[in-house]
Structures are given as C-alpha cells and as structure tokens.
Design a protein around this motif. Structure first.
Motif, PDB file in Angstrom:
ATOM      1  N   ASP A   1      -8.758  -0.772  15.333  1.00 45.55           N
ATOM      2  CA  ASP A   1      -8.756   0.563  14.732  1.00 45.55           C
ATOM      3  C   ASP A   1     -10.158   1.140  14.572  1.00 45.55           C
ATOM      4  O   ASP A   1     -10.314   2.331  14.306  1.00 45.55           O
ATOM      5  CB  ASP A   1      -8.057   0.524  13.371  1.00 45.55           C
ATOM      6  CG  ASP A   1      -6.569   0.231  13.504  1.00 45.55           C
ATOM      7  OD1 ASP A   1      -6.003   0.601  14.555  1.00 45.55           O
ATOM      8  OD2 ASP A   1      -5.992  -0.365  12.577  1.00 45.55           O
TER       9      ASP A   1
ATOM     10  N   ASP B   1      -6.566   6.205  32.887  1.00 43.28           N
ATOM     11  CA  ASP B   1      -6.206   4.983  32.165  1.00 43.28           C
ATOM     12  C   ASP B   1      -6.900   3.778  32.800  1.00 43.28           C
ATOM     13  O   ASP B   1      -6.871   3.613  34.036  1.00 43.28           O
ATOM     14  CB  ASP B   1      -4.688   4.764  32.193  1.00 43.28           C
ATOM     15  CG  ASP B   1      -3.955   5.754  31.313  1.00 43.28           C
ATOM     16  OD1 ASP B   1      -4.484   6.072  30.243  1.00 43.28           O
ATOM     17  OD2 ASP B   1      -2.857   6.206  31.705  1.00 43.28           O
TER      18      ASP B   1
ATOM     19  N   ARG C   1      -8.787   6.756  23.541  1.00 38.34           N
ATOM     20  CA  ARG C   1      -7.960   5.878  22.712  1.00 38.34           C
ATOM     21  C   ARG C   1      -8.001   4.469  23.284  1.00 38.34           C
ATOM     22  O   ARG C   1      -8.118   4.291  24.504  1.00 38.34           O
ATOM     23  CB  ARG C   1      -6.504   6.338  22.678  1.00 38.34           C
ATOM     24  CG  ARG C   1      -6.275   7.714  22.080  1.00 38.34           C
ATOM     25  CD  ARG C   1      -4.782   7.961  21.908  1.00 38.34           C
ATOM     26  NE  ARG C   1      -4.476   9.317  21.470  1.00 38.34           N
ATOM     27  CZ  ARG C   1      -4.194  10.327  22.269  1.00 38.34           C
ATOM     28  NH1 ARG C   1      -4.177  10.120  23.580  1.00 38.34           N
ATOM     29  NH2 ARG C   1      -3.931  11.526  21.789  1.00 38.34           N
TER      30      ARG C   1
ATOM     31  N   ARG D   1      -7.592   4.952  27.310  1.00 38.89           N
ATOM     32  CA  ARG D   1      -7.156   6.234  27.888  1.00 38.89           C
ATOM     33  C   ARG D   1      -8.158   7.319  27.521  1.00 38.89           C
ATOM     34  O   ARG D   1      -8.502   7.505  26.363  1.00 38.89           O
ATOM     35  CB  ARG D   1      -5.767   6.612  27.386  1.00 38.89           C
ATOM     36  CG  ARG D   1      -5.371   8.046  27.702  1.00 38.89           C
ATOM     37  CD  ARG D   1      -3.914   8.329  27.466  1.00 38.89           C
ATOM     38  NE  ARG D   1      -3.091   7.751  28.526  1.00 38.89           N
ATOM     39  CZ  ARG D   1      -1.817   8.092  28.749  1.00 38.89           C
ATOM     40  NH1 ARG D   1      -1.232   9.014  27.998  1.00 38.89           N
ATOM     41  NH2 ARG D   1      -1.125   7.519  29.711  1.00 38.89           N
TER      42      ARG D   1
ATOM     43  N   ILE E   1     -10.556  13.214  24.472  1.00 35.47           N
ATOM     44  CA  ILE E   1      -9.919  12.217  23.599  1.00 35.47           C
ATOM     45  C   ILE E   1     -10.045  10.850  24.267  1.00 35.47           C
ATOM     46  O   ILE E   1      -9.801  10.717  25.473  1.00 35.47           O
ATOM     47  CB  ILE E   1      -8.432  12.544  23.366  1.00 35.47           C
ATOM     48  CG1 ILE E   1      -8.276  13.903  22.699  1.00 35.47           C
ATOM     49  CG2 ILE E   1      -7.764  11.467  22.522  1.00 35.47           C
ATOM     50  CD1 ILE E   1      -6.841  14.389  22.648  1.00 35.47           C
TER      51      ILE E   1
ATOM     52  N   LYS F   1     -17.655   6.830  23.162  1.00 39.65           N
ATOM     53  CA  LYS F   1     -16.932   7.766  22.285  1.00 39.65           C
ATOM     54  C   LYS F   1     -17.708   9.075  22.118  1.00 39.65           C
ATOM     55  O   LYS F   1     -17.135  10.171  22.134  1.00 39.65           O
ATOM     56  CB  LYS F   1     -16.704   7.096  20.929  1.00 39.65           C
ATOM     57  CG  LYS F   1     -16.019   7.973  19.884  1.00 39.65           C
ATOM     58  CD  LYS F   1     -14.581   8.224  20.222  1.00 39.65           C
ATOM     59  CE  LYS F   1     -13.790   8.747  19.034  1.00 39.65           C
ATOM     60  NZ  LYS F   1     -14.275  10.006  18.499  1.00 39.65           N
TER      61      LYS F   1
ATOM     62  N   ILE G   1      -5.693   0.818  22.979  1.00 34.13           N
ATOM     63  CA  ILE G   1      -4.519   0.126  22.444  1.00 34.13           C
ATOM     64  C   ILE G   1      -4.344  -1.187  23.194  1.00 34.13           C
ATOM     65  O   ILE G   1      -4.929  -1.383  24.275  1.00 34.13           O
ATOM     66  CB  ILE G   1      -3.240   0.971  22.581  1.00 34.13           C
ATOM     67  CG1 ILE G   1      -2.938   1.238  24.074  1.00 34.13           C
ATOM     68  CG2 ILE G   1      -3.335   2.255  21.798  1.00 34.13           C
ATOM     69  CD1 ILE G   1      -1.580   1.868  24.302  1.00 34.13           C
TER      70      ILE G   1
END
Length: 722
Positions: free
Chosen positions: A667, A653, A701, A712, A699, A690, A703
C-alpha cells in the motif's frame, strides 16, 4: 357533565334499551314467519341460475357450430377467399354476444389467419400465455372434426403471475379439418348475468376449489397459496362435493352441473341474513316503536332528574375544588420530571442489567430510541475498548449494596463513542435489591482534552522526524537528477563516438558481402555468406542500441507532446535487453521481444514527455528483472508487457511471476524509503517513477496478480481531460 344531565341520560338510555327489547321481540316473530317463504324463493333461484348458465353455454356452442358450417367460411378455409367478409362475420357475432372476447381461426401450421377481438381489448394474448394457447390448439386438433370442445372452467396463468391482472377465460373450439376455430369467452360476463347482490354465489370445480365468487373475494382460490376450507365457509361440516346432486340446508343450496360433458362442477347459493332483510322491510315499524319508547324515557328523565340534581351540586363543587388542587400539583410534578428526563442522563436496570427505563437525554447521547433500548441489556452501549475488569468491579460493588462511581466509554448507535462519569446505586424494597439507577454526566470533551495533551509531545517529535526525512529525500532527489544528467551527457558522447566508425563498418561490410556473392559457387562461399548474415545481425543490434541511447540522451522539449507510447517501450526494452536476456524472457503484447523489433509496428499516441516516459519504463523493467532473478528456474521466469487503449487512456501493464509484493509494503510501495533497492544502472526507485506519472497527470497502481506483481500505468490521449 352535571349530575342533572347524567340522570337525564340514564332515563334516556333506559328508554332506548326498552325500545330495542321491543324491536327484538317483534322481529323474532316476523323472522319466523318470513324465513320459510324466502328459503323457497332461494331454492327456485338457484335452479333458475343453473339453467341460465347451461343455456348461455348452449347458445355459444350453437354460434360456434353454425359459424364452422357457414358456406362462406368453408370456402375461405379451402381457398382463402372472402377474408373481409369472414372478419365482418366474426365482428357481427362478437357484437351480438358481449360474453365473447375474441374469435380466432388457426390453420394446421399454427398460424392465426383471422382474429377478431372485442373493442374492450386489443388482444386476448395478455390474458392467456402463448404456451397455454398452443396447448389448447393441440387439444382441439386431436378431437373429431365438427365436435365441439370445451376448456375447463379456470384461469389461464403461468406459475408466479399476479392474479389481480389475469382475465378468467372459458374457451370453446371446434376442429374444422384444415384448422381450429375458437371462441374466447369472458367467464365473469356469464356469472354477472345471474348475479344478485343479496346472495353469495360460488362456482366450484370438480375438486371443490372456488372458481368464481360473485363477490370477487375468493375467485380462483386454487391458484392462491392459502387453501380455503369450504365446509367452514358454508358452516356445514357434512358438506361433501362428491355425493351432491342437489343439497339444501338452512344456510345454502347446492346443485351439480356438467362441464365439458365429463367434468362435474357445482353451483352454490349461500342465503343472506334473512333477519337483516326482514329488518329492512320492517324498518318503519321498528322506528315507530323505538321513538315512542325513547320519548317515554325523556319524559321520565324530566320528572325525576331535577330534584335529585340539587342534592349533588354541593358535592360536585367540593370535588371540583379538590380536582383543581390535584391538577396544579400534578402539572408541577410533570414539569419537574420533564426537565429531569430532558437534561439528566439516567437509566434504570433490573438486577440482570436489562434496561427498564431511560431518559430522553440518554436517548439523545446514545442515538437510540426508547423502544430500541427498553428490554435490551445495558451492554448494547458497551464499547469494546473498556476492560472487562472495570465492569466486574462495578457489579461487585452495586450487588453488595454500595454506590459505584467511574468513567465509562460507551458506544453510540452510529458506532461513534462518548465518555460519561457514571454514578450507580441500588434500589431496595424490604432490604432486597430490585433494580439499579444510574446517573451519568457526559465528559467526552474533557477526556479528549486529556488525550490531546498526552499525545502533543509525541506529535511534535513525529513532525520533526518527518521534516528531517523530507529534507533527506529532497537531497537524494537532487543527487539522482545530477546522476541522470551526467549519464545523459556521457551517453550522448558515446553514441557520437561509436556511430561514426559503426557507419564506416556497415558500409564496407556491405561491399564485402557483394564481393563474396560474386565468387564462384562453393561450400566455402555459402558458409562465408551465412557468417556474414550473423555479423550483419550483430551490427544491426549495435546500431539499435546506439539509436536508443541517442534518443534517451538527446535534449528535447520539456513540454508534454503527442508521443507514440509503443515507440518509447521499444527504446526502453532495447536499452534493457542486454541485461534482460540473461534473466528472463520478455513478451510485448503476447510476442517474444527481440532487439530488432520495429518501433513503428503499432501506434498508441498519448500526451507525454518522451525521455521522461522512457525513463519510467526503464525503472519498472529493471525493478521487475531484479525480482525475477530470484526465481531459480530460468524457464519459469516471465515478464509480460501489454499496451492497449481503454476509452480516453493508453494503458500499459507490466506483469511478472516473481512471487509478488509483500503485503506489508504494497500500500506504500511508491513512498520514499519504503523500497531501498537501487534499480539497474539508473539509480532511480519506484518513488521517482510515481513522480514521473504524476507529472503526466497519469495513474500508476501496483497489485499482486496470480503469482507475481502487476504495475499498471494509465496516460491520457490528446484531447482528454485528466
């Protein structure tokens, strides 16, 4: 049914009526005669039953007192001997009296030392909660020694329990000094011994609540939510429990009894319907009268029905012919209406728009049932996309008596929509509008085709633009790869050229330090040694940076291997340290990062390609630093990096406090051209980050977290399936 039969049955019914009248007259006389006798019997019965209850409780008291005074039991409670004999004694008492569910002796420490239960149950504890049982123990303990204690007649429950599974208990106990001896009595067993199926028997407490009902319909009424009015139940408005000793009426008899030597209770016997009982006793007499009268009716029917039936045959034939014609025409009409109802979308509303009638076809297309639609306003199917002006025009037209035609988009029950072409006309009675009928044709496919034709040109334009942007993105990715390859080659050369003189400097500096340490002690010698420590720290920092650059620029296998992710984080942080220390403090697992941190302090192995993962960390770190530099106060800035293992994944993280990501792009933050910012000296955006994660079947992400952004990354450990 023929007229002959109708006439025949008329006489039969007359005979039955005559028979019933005869039976009623006879039963009236018998009833008056038997009523007085049966009332006397009932009065004697309730007195006898009250004596039986008192006798049962008295016998139980004697059993309990005798057991408490038994010499062997007295020896047991003093020295705890002969326990097997005491258990056998308990068993004998239970077998001799089926009303006893359990006998229990509890010492002063509240420990159940001897307990014996009836074979019908495993434990009374399922009938009485432990909390209530302990309270009963203390009540008995507070009484005088060898004094019999009685519980109230009631059911032992805690609020909220289901009464259907609660056993009503009556408890008697005695304080024997060293403990408490208790009998748990099954109340239903006492009542069943005095039960009579022809009578209703009620046992009431001192507050006139029904404790036990012999029919088991109203038992433990005080524990139920609904309160029962006893005066209504007994059909006696003057019923007053507080004044009763013995009360008799033509409906019931009540006798007051004592409970626990102080709490009063009352036993109520409700008389049955003596008329019904008398009727059962006079059954064969009634049957004889009934059959005789019916036989008379049948004889009369045979005499008069035949001549009259001939007169009506012709009329019946004509009626039958007429009925057949009406039936045929009705069948054709129903079939026509069925076809219309099944295939025509039709509604009828009143003048306010309330649905009065709908067809099956309408129900099918709207997905509502008729019961859901009838009585509702027709706006239940109105789609919010339809303009209000259209409905104003529609209502103005039909209210003025005109027919309205137009396209309407309706909303189905499952929130889907459909288009109809609607024809609405008013219905009149004496020139007054009473309702509106709407006939609709479903045109959803036609409307969709029109919409598709309108959007075809726009879709072609968008596709061309999308392909152009994709080609541009491919070209930029190729350029980025060329840059990265050039930087790698340059870094490899720099590390080789710097590493050789750096090794020479480190060796000679260590010899110089040894020479200084051999000098005589003085303030100058100590100051020089302090300076050498500072110089040594700087040389080590240069060495760490060179080592990190060497790792990043070195050629390695492109295959994914088991790599220590913590090690790659240290390498990336060392390369970014010179830029980072001017912008923000960086914490790794809650510890302030320093360039001298050992790469092998922690081990978090995952499947990865080492250089690509280091490139990923550099992109995310530089991206965070570019945002943190916008925060004015250096002391406030913070980048927190945490690495941990969760199940079969290594999770990293990156959390900053730079204000977070704009809601407009969060998004699609990893899509190309969304973030046009160039990161650090690598020239790679988050879209490349990515791609690196996707190559590792991982993965990533992003936020907004607290007052910043959180990235993360999850990578699978060796042996895990992605």
């Amino acid at each position: 049914m023929s007229f002959n039969l109708k006439l025949f049955f008329t006489f039969v019914i007359f005979g039955i009526f005559l028979a019933l009248f005869s039976v009623y007259s006879f039963s009236k006389i018998a009833y008056e005669k038997e009523l007085l006798n049966k009332t006397k019997v009932s009065n004697m019965m309730i007195i006898k039953k009250e004596m039986m209850i008192s006798k049962s409780i008295e016998n139980l008291d004697n059993h309990l007192f005798s057991l408490s005074q038994n010499k062997t039991f007295q020896k047991y409670i003093k020295n705890k001997k002969n326990e097997n004999f005491i258990e056998s004694l308990f068993e004998t008492i239970i077998l001799s009296d089926p009303t006893i569910l359990q006998i229990k002796y509890t010492n002063t420490k509240e420990i159940d030392t001897i307990t014996h239960s009836s074979s019908h149950i495993k434990s009374v504890e399922k009938f009485i909660p432990t909390k209530i049982d302990k309270d009963i123990f203390h009540q008995i303990k507070e009484t005088k020694i060898n004094t019999i204690w009685h519980s109230k007649i009631g059911v032992n429950i805690i609020k909220g329990e289901n009464l259907n599974f609660v056993q009503p208990l009556y408890i008697i106990g005695v304080n024997v000094g060293s403990g408490v001896l208790r009998f748990y009595i099954k109340v239903d067993a006492i009542i069943s011994s005095i039960y009579n199926k022809n009578y209703k028997l009620f046992l009431l407490d001192k507050d006139a609540n029904i404790i036990i009902d012999s029919k088991k319909e109203l038992s433990w009424e005080k524990y139920r939510e609904s309160k029962i009015d006893l005066s209504i139940l007994l059909n006696d408005k003057n019923f007053d429990f507080s004044r009763i000793m013995t009360q008799k009426t033509d409906k019931y008899i009540a006798i007051k009894i004592k409970e626990n030597n102080k709490d009063e209770a009352i036993l109520v016997l409700v008389y049955p319907d003596f008329g019904t009982i008398i009727d059962k006793e006079m059954y064969y007499v009634y049957i004889s009268i009934l059959l005789s009268t019916i036989l008379l009716g049948i004889i009369l029917a045979f005499i008069f029905s035949r001549p009259m039936s001939k007169m009506t045959n012709k009329i019946e034939r004509l009626n039958n012919q007429l009925d057949k014609k009406v039936e045929q025409r009705t069948k054709k009409l129903k079939e026509s209406l069925r076809v219309i109802d099944q295939y025509v979308i039709r509604t009828v509303t009143d003048t306010d728009g309330t649905l009065l009638s709908v067809s099956d076809a309408f129900c099918k297309v709207s997905q509502y049932s008729k019961s859901e639609l009838i009585g509702e306003n027709q706006s239940i199917i109105r789609h919010p996309d339809m303009p209000r002006e259209l409905f104003i025009d529609m209502w103005n037209s039909i209210k003025s008596g005109k027919t309205w035609k137009g396209k309407i988009k309706n909303l189905a029950k499952d929130k889907s929509y459909y288009w109809v072409e609607s024809y609405i006309e008013p219905n009149f009675i004496k020139n007054k509008i009473i309702s509106y009928t709407a006939i609709q044709i479903k045109i959803s496919n036609k409307v969709k085709l029109e919409e598709l034709n309108k959007s075809l040109e726009k879709r072609i334009k968008d596709e061309v633009q999308k392909n152009t942007e994709q080609l541009k993105r491919i070209q930029q990715d190729q350029l980025a790869n060329v840059k990265l390859s050039s930087i790698g080659a340059l870094a490899a050369g720099i590390t080789h050229e710097i590493n050789t003189p750096l090794t020479y400097i480190k060796g000679n500096f260590e010899l110089l330090k040894y020479d200084i340490e051999d000098l005589p002690k003085s303030n100058l010698r100590d100051n020089i040694l302090l300076d050498t420590d500072t110089i040594s720290d700087g040389i080590n920092r240069i060495s760490n940076i060179i080592e990190a650059m060497k790792e990043v620029s070195s050629s390695s296998s492109e295959s994914i291997e088991n790599v220590n992710i913590y090690n790659t984080l240290i390498t990336a942080l060392r390369l970014s340290f010179n830029n980072a220390k001017q912008i923000s403090r960086i914490y790794l697992n809650d510890e302030l990062f320093d360039i001298s941190n050992n790469k092998d302090t922690l081990v978090f192995n995952a499947l990865a390609q080492k250089q690509r993962i280091e490139q990923l960390w550099i992109i995310i770190i530089n991206n965070a630093l570019d945002e943190l530099v916008k925060v004015e106060d250096y002391e406030v800035r913070k980048l927190d990096i945490k690495i941990k293992k969760i199940n079969n994944k290594i999770v990293v993280d990156f959390v900053d406090n730079a204000g977070g990501i704009s809601n407009d792009i969060i998004d699609k933050i990893f899509e190309p051209f969304v973030s046009t910012k160039k990161s650090g000296g690598m020239g790679i955006g988050l879209n490349i980050a990515k791609k690196i994660v996707d190559e590792h079947c991982g993965i990533i992400r992003a936020i907004n977290y607290c007052n910043g952004a959180q990235f993360r990354i999850e990578l699978y450990i060796e042996g895990a399936k992605c």
